[in-house]
Design an enzyme around this catalytic site. Structure first.
Site, PDB file in Angstrom:
ATOM      1  N   HIS A 166       0.790  -1.240   0.000  1.00 27.55           N
ATOM      2  CA  HIS A 166       0.000   0.000   0.000  1.00 27.55           C
ATOM      3  C   HIS A 166       0.825   1.294   0.000  1.00 27.55           C
ATOM      4  O   HIS A 166       0.786   2.085  -0.939  1.00 27.55           O
ATOM      5  CB  HIS A 166      -0.905   0.020   1.237  1.00 27.55           C
ATOM      6  CG  HIS A 166      -1.774  -1.175   1.402  1.00 27.55           C
ATOM      7  ND1 HIS A 166      -2.901  -1.394   0.645  1.00 27.55           N
ATOM      8  CD2 HIS A 166      -1.685  -2.240   2.248  1.00 27.55           C
ATOM      9  CE1 HIS A 166      -3.480  -2.525   1.015  1.00 27.55           C
ATOM     10  NE2 HIS A 166      -2.763  -3.058   1.991  1.00 27.55           N
ATOM     11  N   ASP A 167       1.510   1.547   1.118  1.00 27.27           N
ATOM     12  CA  ASP A 167       2.003   2.906   1.390  1.00 27.27           C
ATOM     13  C   ASP A 167       3.068   3.437   0.427  1.00 27.27           C
ATOM     14  O   ASP A 167       3.103   4.655   0.177  1.00 27.27           O
ATOM     15  CB  ASP A 167       2.521   2.991   2.838  1.00 27.27           C
ATOM     16  CG  ASP A 167       1.400   2.826   3.849  1.00 27.27           C
ATOM     17  OD1 ASP A 167       0.233   3.076   3.486  1.00 27.27           O
ATOM     18  OD2 ASP A 167       1.688   2.454   4.996  1.00 27.27           O
TER      19      ASP A 167
END
Ligand code: BDR
Ligand code: CA
Length: 313
Positions: free
Chosen positions: A241-242
């Site tokens: 994700h990040d």
């Protein structure tokens, strides 16, 4: 001119990779890393951020601790994904980098008031508590923020912590509500994007083959991190994700999306924390976000792997 950023984060292995990607990128000037409770409690996220900077050989980075709990709700954590330390997969020694004595929220406010207007980008990788508290305590910072690029939300793909809510927004929906209504330039990297960015075996092997200590650590972290989501989604690899937040800053052409209205559900127990995305423009609500929907996943991993190879061995 380097792009000035503050990274607000709750590390987490995917946060860690995002931080390493930022520190490996000469275009970016990381003014500070602000931490908060999210994936794990604050005491561990601030310590992890300090360990991660040491992995990058960057003892000069300033790390701050902020919110230890969401604005209204009880803290929900995600040890089932990240392990009890948040960085399970590779054990690191206690950090030597000191924690800054200033509170993260005060640092965000002070930095935005001091730096030239419209020059500081906030990269948020966790719940939005620190940012909402800063905006509430000092509303004068809002027009000074260049943009917020956040990992959060999901719509077409559904949620990952409830059927409709993504973890970062769900943990502090009231904070997200403040941020989404502050009239800011918001770019969102939601689950709709990050679920296309999978840590396949081939991609982890490519990182491991950089053959530095940091690449070995990243490969070990990701091998641990992916086991939970592989079982959950039945995929080869987990959504990374990040790091999409940082990759978007470096190479926005990897992503596509559209400007639309996004609202946060804060009233219903059933759908608490849902990001309600008016993708088709079926309301007259003002467009308040640039919502990403697609990504060139191979392009993302090429960028990530190349940048990680620049970190000191
Ligand atoms: C988000 O939740 C956390 O577990 C990850 O670090 C990421 O920021 C994904 O929903
Ligand atoms: Ca995170």
């Amino acid at each position: 001119m380097k792009t000035k950023i503050i990274i607000d984060t709750d590390p987490g292995q995917d946060d860690a990779v995002a931080i390493l990607l930022a520190l490996a990128s000469p275009e970016l000037d990381v003014l500070g890393i602000t931490t908060l409770a999210g994936n794990i409690p604050l005491e561990k996220t601030q310590s992890n951020a300090r360990k991660i900077c040491e992995v990058a050989g960057r003892k000069d980075v300033k790390i701050f601790a902020g919110a230890s709990r969401p604005l209204v709700r009880q803290l929900v954590t995600a040890e089932e994904v990240h392990g009890d330390t948040g960085l399970n997969g590779y054990d690191l020694p206690a950090p030597e980098i000191p924690l800054q004595p200033q509170n993260a929220i005060d640092f965000i406010i002070e930095t935005l008031l001091q730096e030239e207007i419209g020059t500081v980008t906030l990269c948020t990788l966790g719940p939005l508590t620190n940012i909402a508290m800063a905006l509430t305590r000092e509303p004068a910072i809002a027009p000074r923020i260049k943009q917020i690029i956040m990992m959060g939300g999901g719509y077409f793909e559904g949620g990952n912590i409830t059927p409709v809510a993504e973890f970062n927004i769900y943990v502090d929906p009231h904070a997200a509500h403040v941020v989404f209504n502050a009239g800011l330039h918001l770019t969102i990297l939601p689950l709709d994007v990050t679920h296309q960015v999978l840590t396949t075996k081939k991609r982890i092997d490519a990182i491991r083959q950089i053959s530095t200590r940091s690449s070995e650590i990243v490969a070990a972290w990701l091998s641990y991190y992916q086991r939970h989501d592989e079982a959950k989604y039945g995929t080869d690899g987990a959504p990374l994700h990040d790091p999409n937040v940082i990759a978007y800053l470096l190479k926005p052409e990897l992503y596509s999306g559209r400007h639309c209205n996004v609202e946060i559900e804060i009233a219903s127990d059933l759908t608490m924390g849902e990001t309600v995305v008016d993708w088709w423009g079926v309301t007259t609500r003002a467009k308040n976000a640039y919502y990403m929907r697609d990504v060139d996943a191979d392009g993302f991993f090429t960028l990530l792997t190349k940048r990680l190879s620049h970190l000191p061995s």
